[in-house]
Design a protein around this motif. Structure first.
Motif, mmCIF file in Angstrom:
data_model
loop_
_atom_site.group_PDB
_atom_site.id
_atom_site.type_symbol
_atom_site.label_atom_id
_atom_site.label_comp_id
_atom_site.label_asym_id
_atom_site.label_seq_id
_atom_site.Cartn_x
_atom_site.Cartn_y
_atom_site.Cartn_z
ATOM 1 N N PRO A 69 48.383 46.439 36.726
ATOM 2 C CA PRO A 69 47.004 46.553 37.226
ATOM 3 C C PRO A 69 46.040 45.597 36.524
ATOM 4 N N GLU A 70 46.188 45.480 35.221
ATOM 5 C CA GLU A 70 45.326 44.568 34.467
ATOM 6 C C GLU A 70 45.582 43.117 34.868
ATOM 7 N N PHE A 71 46.859 42.776 35.021
ATOM 8 C CA PHE A 71 47.206 41.422 35.419
ATOM 9 C C PHE A 71 46.644 41.093 36.794
ATOM 10 N N LEU A 72 46.792 42.015 37.735
ATOM 11 C CA LEU A 72 46.317 41.773 39.098
ATOM 12 C C LEU A 72 44.805 41.583 39.130
ATOM 13 N N GLU A 73 44.117 42.266 38.242
ATOM 14 C CA GLU A 73 42.661 42.107 38.183
ATOM 15 C C GLU A 73 42.279 40.771 37.561
ATOM 16 N N GLU A 74 42.919 40.439 36.448
ATOM 17 C CA GLU A 74 42.571 39.211 35.732
ATOM 18 C C GLU A 74 43.029 37.965 36.473
ATOM 19 N N GLN A 75 44.156 38.051 37.186
ATOM 20 C CA GLN A 75 44.738 36.890 37.848
ATOM 21 C C GLN A 75 44.679 37.016 39.377
ATOM 22 N N SER A 76 43.658 37.653 39.871
ATOM 23 C CA SER A 76 43.552 37.875 41.314
ATOM 24 C C SER A 76 43.501 36.565 42.091
ATOM 25 N N GLY A 77 42.837 35.554 41.534
ATOM 26 C CA GLY A 77 42.765 34.253 42.204
ATOM 27 C C GLY A 77 44.121 33.585 42.307
ATOM 28 N N TYR A 78 44.887 33.653 41.233
ATOM 29 C CA TYR A 78 46.226 33.059 41.210
ATOM 30 C C TYR A 78 47.133 33.746 42.223
ATOM 31 N N ILE A 79 47.128 35.077 42.239
ATOM 32 C CA ILE A 79 47.959 35.822 43.173
ATOM 33 C C ILE A 79 47.551 35.532 44.609
#
Length: 270
Positions: free
Chosen positions: A201-211
């Protein structure tokens, strides 16, 4: 759902790989890898060879196949015939499902004439050529050689060779997608896009642009038969990587990306 990991490394006892395995929540040995495969229904994996071209160096557990790695330094005039002979000995094996090249780490473009006999062998044995593209580990490599656009010319020159763009050219995702979409003989594995163990969840929030960017350019290709699940293990945590890949790929294509594409492209018989 069955899974094939189309891109991993198997180097038990190597201190560097031991350390990165720990960072990813894993242990760099056969027993642990076998346990992970059973836990996540991974029926087989394809090792990207880091052990030279001699066939004696390529002995793996029964749940693994391999691509024999060819370094540019082995393609000098005085070494090229012996190198090709050894590569051919590997390709005669059912467990050897392809060839791996390392532009970036080797300061050589994939269109260099030194690779011509390697491509000839790939064509003769109908086995893919997997090519490192995108960012490299460490600062001593030259990434101009591993840009995904360099693969376009090689693919056009060799229409009878199946190429695999490793790591989807990350971070040049737009260029990678253009090359895969344009060339019928170019597929891509999705390894090395993430590393280590992380909080999803933290990764998806921080790297939302990359995903979001990844999803955009994977969808642009409009052909999920060309995309293969891969991890670059032991760099990545299996549970996390499977979950993130599921978020990148529409559910109706999961079986294709996680299993069928690798089976079709590498003929690995898992």
């Amino acid at each position: 759902m069955k899974i094939i990991d189309s891109h991993l490394h198997f180097c038990p006892g190597y201190p560097h790989f031991d350390e990165i395995a720990i960072e990813a929540g894993h242990i760099n040995n056969e027993e642990h890898l076998r346990e992970c495969f059973q836990k996540y229904n991974i029926v087989g994996g394809i090792v990207m060879g880091n052990r030279g071209v001699h066939p004696d160096n390529h002995t793996y557990p029964d749940f693994l196949r391999y691509c024999v790695g060819v370094e540019a330094r082995k393609l000098t005039p005085e070494k090229i015939q012996k190198t090709c002979d050894l590569v051919e000995e590997n390709l005669k094996r059912n467990t050897c499902v392809g060839i791996k090249l390392y532009p970036g780490y080797d300061s050589i473009y994939v269109t260099d004439e030194r690779f011509e006999p390697i491509y000839d062998l790939a064509k003769a044995y109908k086995k893919p050529v997997a090519i490192h593209t995108g960012q490299t580990a460490g600062s001593k490599a030259f990434i101009k050689y591993s840009h995904p656009l360099t693969l376009d010319e090689a693919a056009v020159r060799h229409p009878d060779v199946q190429f695999v763009m490793c790591h989807f050219g990350n971070p040049w995702l737009m260029d990678a997608a253009a090359v895969v979409e344009k060339n019928e003989n170019v597929a891509a594995d999705l390894s090395g896009l993430l590393e280590g163990k992380f909080d999803i969840p933290e990764f998806l929030e921080e790297q939302s642009g990359y995903i979001s960017t990844l999803k955009t350019w994977l969808a642009y290709i409009r052909d999920y038969d060309k995309l293969m699940f891969g991890t670059d293990w032991p760099l990545a945590n299996y549970e996390d990587y499977i979950e993130i890949t599921k978020r990148l790929i529409p559910e109706k294509y999961w079986e294709t990306v996680f299993y069928q594409a690798a089976e079709r492209i590498y003929h690995c018989n898992f």
